[in-house]
Design an enzyme around this catalytic site. Structure first.
Site, PDB file in Angstrom:
ATOM      1  CG  ASP A 129       6.097 -42.205 -48.699  1.00 13.16           C
ATOM      2  OD1 ASP A 129       5.212 -43.045 -48.418  1.00 13.16           O
ATOM      3  OD2 ASP A 129       7.032 -41.919 -47.923  1.00 13.16           O
ATOM      4  CB  CYS A 130       6.006 -45.915 -52.915  1.00 18.40           C
ATOM      5  SG  CYS A 130       7.550 -46.211 -52.017  1.00 18.40           S
ATOM      6  CB  SER A 131       6.029 -47.359 -47.885  1.00 19.23           C
ATOM      7  OG  SER A 131       6.662 -46.163 -47.472  1.00 19.23           O
ATOM      8  CG  HIS A 189       8.657 -47.769 -56.065  1.00 16.67           C
ATOM      9  ND1 HIS A 189       8.217 -46.557 -55.589  1.00 16.67           N
ATOM     10  CD2 HIS A 189       7.744 -48.172 -56.990  1.00 16.67           C
ATOM     11  CE1 HIS A 189       7.078 -46.244 -56.218  1.00 16.67           C
ATOM     12  NE2 HIS A 189       6.773 -47.205 -57.058  1.00 16.67           N
ATOM     13  CG  HIS A 247       3.541 -46.941 -58.736  1.00 15.90           C
ATOM     14  ND1 HIS A 247       4.883 -46.823 -58.974  1.00 15.90           N
ATOM     15  CD2 HIS A 247       2.932 -46.558 -59.891  1.00 15.90           C
ATOM     16  CE1 HIS A 247       5.073 -46.380 -60.222  1.00 15.90           C
ATOM     17  NE2 HIS A 247       3.917 -46.229 -60.784  1.00 15.90           N
TER      18      HIS A 247
END
Length: 118
Positions: A28-30, A79, A91
């Site tokens: 996921d993004c993080s 995000h 990303h």
């Protein structure tokens, strides 16, 4: 280290987005930015909400490759991506998508940025 972070992140282009994902089988993004920084020996926290407190604030016109860029509003960031230069970021966008390069200006909800390593 900043350029190394960008080069490392580019190795994961095309990896599927997986909510909660923290490995090259899915990010996921993080999870992506945490993993990439971990690969170059820099430990950062797991979520967008805590990553925004890491490093130091930089303004949008000071962005350098490797800086983390955050999206949403100040009360609800949702995000994060990694700036790679020339107005672009890498990303993990959303479910059904893959890690990719995109323009910062493709999103209207830019919020802030943080420099993790000087």
């Amino acid at each position: 280290l900043n350029q190394k972070a960008v080069e490392t992140a580019k190795q994961y282009l095309g990896v599927p987005y997986v909510w909660g994902g923290t490995t090259p089988s899915g990010f996921d993004c993080s999870g992506l930015v945490q993993y990439v920084y971990g690969q170059i020996g820099v430990n950062i926290s797991r979520t967008t909400y805590t990553q925004v407190n890491e490093g130091r604030y930089v303004s949008r016109d000071e962005l350098l490759a490797g800086d983390l860029v955050f999206f949403g509003d100040s009360s609800s960031l949702h995000h994060v991506g990694m700036y790679i230069g020339d107005g672009m970021m890498i990303h993990a966008p959303q479910t059904g998508d893959v890690v990719k390069i995109a323009s910062l200006s493709a999103r209207s909800d830019y919020a802030t940025a943080r420099r993790i390593v000087e």
